[in-house]
Design a protein around this motif. Sequence first.
Motif, PDB file in Angstrom:
ATOM      1  N   THR A   1       0.787  -1.269   0.096  1.00  0.00           N
ATOM      2  CA  THR A   1      -0.022   0.113  -0.080  1.00  0.00           C
ATOM      3  C   THR A   1       0.848   1.179   0.009  1.00  0.00           C
ATOM      4  OG1 THR A   1      -1.741   0.993   1.247  1.00  0.00           O
ATOM      5  CG2 THR A   1       0.141   0.049   2.607  1.00  0.00           C
ATOM      6  N   ARG A   2       0.200   2.400  -0.333  1.00  0.00           N
ATOM      7  CA  ARG A   2       0.933   3.702  -0.279  1.00  0.00           C
ATOM      8  C   ARG A   2       1.338   3.828   0.988  1.00  0.00           C
ATOM      9  NH1 ARG A   2      -0.002   8.791   0.691  1.00  0.00           N
ATOM     10  NH2 ARG A   2      -2.258   8.422   1.010  1.00  0.00           N
ATOM     11  N   LEU A   3       2.395   4.633   1.511  1.00  0.00           N
ATOM     12  CA  LEU A   3       2.847   4.817   2.687  1.00  0.00           C
ATOM     13  C   LEU A   3       2.910   6.448   2.820  1.00  0.00           C
ATOM     14  CD1 LEU A   3       3.399   4.010   5.651  1.00  0.00           C
ATOM     15  CD2 LEU A   3       5.745   4.007   5.065  1.00  0.00           C
ATOM     16  N   THR A   4       3.939   6.939   1.883  1.00  0.00           N
ATOM     17  CA  THR A   4       3.812   8.489   1.992  1.00  0.00           C
ATOM     18  C   THR A   4       3.678   9.037   0.424  1.00  0.00           C
ATOM     19  OG1 THR A   4       6.250   8.426   1.505  1.00  0.00           O
ATOM     20  CG2 THR A   4       5.627   8.370   3.949  1.00  0.00           C
ATOM     21  N   GLU A   5       3.984   9.970  -0.061  1.00  0.00           N
ATOM     22  CA  GLU A   5       3.974  10.483  -1.215  1.00  0.00           C
ATOM     23  C   GLU A   5       4.890   9.640  -2.284  1.00  0.00           C
ATOM     24  OE1 GLU A   5       4.592  14.372  -3.931  1.00  0.00           O
ATOM     25  OE2 GLU A   5       4.401  14.511  -1.673  1.00  0.00           O
ATOM     26  N   ASN A   6       6.069   9.175  -1.574  1.00  0.00           N
ATOM     27  CA  ASN A   6       7.298   9.051  -2.204  1.00  0.00           C
ATOM     28  C   ASN A   6       7.595   7.166  -1.976  1.00  0.00           C
ATOM     29  OD1 ASN A   6       8.291  11.621  -2.831  1.00  0.00           O
ATOM     30  ND2 ASN A   6       8.488  11.761  -0.802  1.00  0.00           N
ATOM     31  N   THR A   7       6.688   6.717  -0.968  1.00  0.00           N
ATOM     32  CA  THR A   7       6.991   5.214  -0.686  1.00  0.00           C
ATOM     33  C   THR A   7       5.849   4.491  -0.692  1.00  0.00           C
ATOM     34  OG1 THR A   7       6.798   5.698   1.687  1.00  0.00           O
ATOM     35  CG2 THR A   7       8.931   5.915   0.662  1.00  0.00           C
ATOM     36  N   ASN A   8       6.148   3.057  -1.193  1.00  0.00           N
ATOM     37  CA  ASN A   8       5.204   2.236  -0.932  1.00  0.00           C
ATOM     38  C   ASN A   8       5.537   1.325   0.287  1.00  0.00           C
ATOM     39  OD1 ASN A   8       3.320   2.660  -2.895  1.00  0.00           O
ATOM     40  ND2 ASN A   8       4.240   1.615  -4.481  1.00  0.00           N
ATOM     41  N   LEU A   9       4.812   0.689   1.032  1.00  0.00           N
ATOM     42  CA  LEU A   9       4.905  -0.441   2.063  1.00  0.00           C
ATOM     43  C   LEU A   9       4.329  -1.555   1.827  1.00  0.00           C
ATOM     44  CD1 LEU A   9       6.313  -0.672   4.935  1.00  0.00           C
ATOM     45  CD2 LEU A   9       4.244  -0.170   5.794  1.00  0.00           C
ATOM     46  N   ALA A  10       5.238  -2.947   1.714  1.00  0.00           N
ATOM     47  CA  ALA A  10       4.748  -4.134   1.450  1.00  0.00           C
ATOM     48  C   ALA A  10       4.680  -4.586   3.078  1.00  0.00           C
ATOM     49  CB  ALA A  10       5.667  -4.937   0.812  1.00  0.00           C
ATOM     50  N   ALA A  11       3.901  -5.455   3.474  1.00  0.00           N
ATOM     51  CA  ALA A  11       3.665  -6.140   4.918  1.00  0.00           C
ATOM     52  C   ALA A  11       3.230  -7.519   4.741  1.00  0.00           C
ATOM     53  CB  ALA A  11       2.781  -5.252   5.546  1.00  0.00           C
ATOM     54  N   ALA A  12       4.116  -8.434   5.372  1.00  0.00           N
ATOM     55  CA  ALA A  12       3.721  -9.841   5.400  1.00  0.00           C
ATOM     56  C   ALA A  12       3.339 -10.028   7.018  1.00  0.00           C
ATOM     57  CB  ALA A  12       4.921 -10.729   4.968  1.00  0.00           C
ATOM     58  N   ILE A  13       2.234 -10.609   6.986  1.00  0.00           N
ATOM     59  CA  ILE A  13       1.604 -10.653   8.628  1.00  0.00           C
ATOM     60  C   ILE A  13       0.937 -12.190   8.641  1.00  0.00           C
ATOM     61  CG2 ILE A  13       1.055  -8.252   8.695  1.00  0.00           C
ATOM     62  CD1 ILE A  13      -1.732  -8.662   8.089  1.00  0.00           C
ATOM     63  N   PRO A  14       0.587 -12.489   9.893  1.00  0.00           N
ATOM     64  CA  PRO A  14       0.013 -13.706  10.110  1.00  0.00           C
ATOM     65  C   PRO A  14      -1.360 -13.914   9.319  1.00  0.00           C
ATOM     66  CG  PRO A  14       0.691 -13.147  11.891  1.00  0.00           C
ATOM     67  CD  PRO A  14       1.013 -11.800  11.006  1.00  0.00           C
ATOM     68  N   PRO A  15      -1.799 -15.223   9.041  1.00  0.00           N
ATOM     69  CA  PRO A  15      -3.004 -15.185   8.413  1.00  0.00           C
ATOM     70  C   PRO A  15      -4.378 -14.868   9.283  1.00  0.00           C
ATOM     71  CG  PRO A  15      -2.181 -17.483   8.999  1.00  0.00           C
ATOM     72  CD  PRO A  15      -1.088 -16.424   9.385  1.00  0.00           C
ATOM     73  N   SER A  16      -4.502 -13.950   9.542  1.00  0.00           N
ATOM     74  CA  SER A  16      -5.932 -13.397  10.450  1.00  0.00           C
ATOM     75  C   SER A  16      -6.399 -12.144   9.791  1.00  0.00           C
ATOM     76  CB  SER A  16      -5.225 -13.177  11.828  1.00  0.00           C
ATOM     77  OG  SER A  16      -6.245 -12.593  12.468  1.00  0.00           O
ATOM     78  N   GLU A  17      -7.746 -12.176   9.636  1.00  0.00           N
ATOM     79  CA  GLU A  17      -8.469 -10.937   9.088  1.00  0.00           C
ATOM     80  C   GLU A  17      -8.491  -9.880  10.060  1.00  0.00           C
ATOM     81  OE1 GLU A  17      -9.931  -9.926   6.430  1.00  0.00           O
ATOM     82  OE2 GLU A  17      -9.545 -11.983   4.916  1.00  0.00           O
ATOM     83  N   GLN A  18      -8.240 -10.181  11.157  1.00  0.00           N
ATOM     84  CA  GLN A  18      -8.504  -9.281  12.273  1.00  0.00           C
ATOM     85  C   GLN A  18      -6.958  -8.464  12.406  1.00  0.00           C
ATOM     86  OE1 GLN A  18      -9.592 -11.077  15.917  1.00  0.00           O
ATOM     87  NE2 GLN A  18     -11.497  -9.900  15.937  1.00  0.00           N
ATOM     88  N   ILE A  19      -5.864  -9.312  12.333  1.00  0.00           N
ATOM     89  CA  ILE A  19      -4.712  -8.502  12.313  1.00  0.00           C
ATOM     90  C   ILE A  19      -4.508  -7.799  10.824  1.00  0.00           C
ATOM     91  CG2 ILE A  19      -2.254  -8.964  11.957  1.00  0.00           C
ATOM     92  CD1 ILE A  19      -2.511 -11.309  14.028  1.00  0.00           C
ATOM     93  N   PHE A  20      -4.936  -8.375   9.692  1.00  0.00           N
ATOM     94  CA  PHE A  20      -4.926  -7.728   8.519  1.00  0.00           C
ATOM     95  C   PHE A  20      -5.252  -6.326   8.702  1.00  0.00           C
ATOM     96  CE2 PHE A  20      -6.423  -6.827   4.500  1.00  0.00           C
ATOM     97  CZ  PHE A  20      -5.259  -7.102   3.354  1.00  0.00           C
ATOM     98  N   ASN A  21      -6.412  -6.390   8.800  1.00  0.00           N
ATOM     99  CA  ASN A  21      -7.440  -4.932   8.981  1.00  0.00           C
ATOM    100  C   ASN A  21      -7.064  -4.102  10.028  1.00  0.00           C
ATOM    101  OD1 ASN A  21      -9.351  -6.108   7.159  1.00  0.00           O
ATOM    102  ND2 ASN A  21     -10.829  -6.776   8.938  1.00  0.00           N
ATOM    103  N   ALA A  22      -6.419  -4.672  11.186  1.00  0.00           N
ATOM    104  CA  ALA A  22      -5.947  -3.592  12.042  1.00  0.00           C
ATOM    105  C   ALA A  22      -4.463  -3.132  11.672  1.00  0.00           C
ATOM    106  CB  ALA A  22      -5.687  -4.258  13.348  1.00  0.00           C
ATOM    107  N   ALA A  23      -3.922  -4.010  10.983  1.00  0.00           N
ATOM    108  CA  ALA A  23      -2.642  -3.240  10.425  1.00  0.00           C
ATOM    109  C   ALA A  23      -2.670  -2.267   9.262  1.00  0.00           C
ATOM    110  CB  ALA A  23      -1.796  -4.554   9.773  1.00  0.00           C
TER     111      ALA A  23
END
Length: 354
Positions: free
Chosen positions: A277-299
């Motif tokens: 996802t976009r983090l700032t005007e100049n950067t994208n952020l990639a995130a690998a997280i555990p398989p949980s919808e709650q953790i995903f949405n909170a992140a």
Amino acid sequence: MNTGKRQKQRKVLLMGKSGAGKSSMRSIVFSNYVAKDVRRLGATIDVEHSNIKFMGNLMLNLWDCGGQDGFVENYLTHQRAHVFSSVAVLIFVFDIESREFAADVISYSSIIRALQENSPSAKVFVLIHKMDLVQARLRQQLFEERAEYIRAASEGFKDTVEFWATSIWDQSLYKAWTQIIYYLIPNAGSIEALLRQLAEVIDARELILYERTTCLTVTHVTRGLEERNPFTDRFERISSILKTHKQSMAKHTNLPPNIANFAEMQIKTGRFMFFITRLTENTNLAAAIPPSEQIFNAARVNISLVRPRFAELDIGSAKASARGGIQQAFASSGMGAVEDGRRRDGEGESGGVE
């Protein structure tokens, strides 16, 4: 955020014999070329100057220097002080298949002496290029032999010069340039520290920060079992995928490749979840997280809350880099960090992810 800030300029010399592949790699990294398109590039005449904006306030003053003998002689004599003064980084490219390797090293040694005379604090990166032309079983040995030979001719930079084996046809080019860019970013350490705090808050296995225009990795944080991930070139592979995706979007939207971009990409499996996802005007952020919808949405919510804090860390913002970390970012937003569907500072309060 960047209004009124003075840009940090870094002079970068890109040098090597004619035909070594300097302009090809520059075009792939900064002009969104794909490898098959560089065949139409002609030889560089004298010096091609490029001012490349990177990560907000960092301006790369890139000098792509023609490698013909006449031009090199001119750099070393009539333009010696002009070319080699105030240099932050020298990137010297060797063609692994050059039939005049010994002569190439002599030319390199002359350039190194000029650099030491005019910019003794510069950093030297040597890229041994076109490694795809060497049989796979011989590549490592040949690379190490060439690197040692070149190191011996590196004069005062002998102990600090870095060597990278590269090719425009795989991820090695992105890996080398990622290290070069990381060296040039003056507050990379502050960005990495903030990224590590964010990873703890959202329970990320891995966070990878990419520059939006070039798709180069700025920095990354790896936690827990992910540190044993056998795919050590995964960051560069993602860079390559993002670059290809930008090319595809440009083709189908008629936008220039440096403008074409995406809002967010998501992958969900039973073993992990991943999003960019976009983090700032100049950067994208990639995130690998555990398989949980709650953790995903909170992140995703937490990342949106800390975007202003990362934006403050644009290059040149010395005051911003000295301020508080992630928790202060949450406090200034009026919320605590969201975890597993609830705010950390009080279950049941408004603002959480359901």
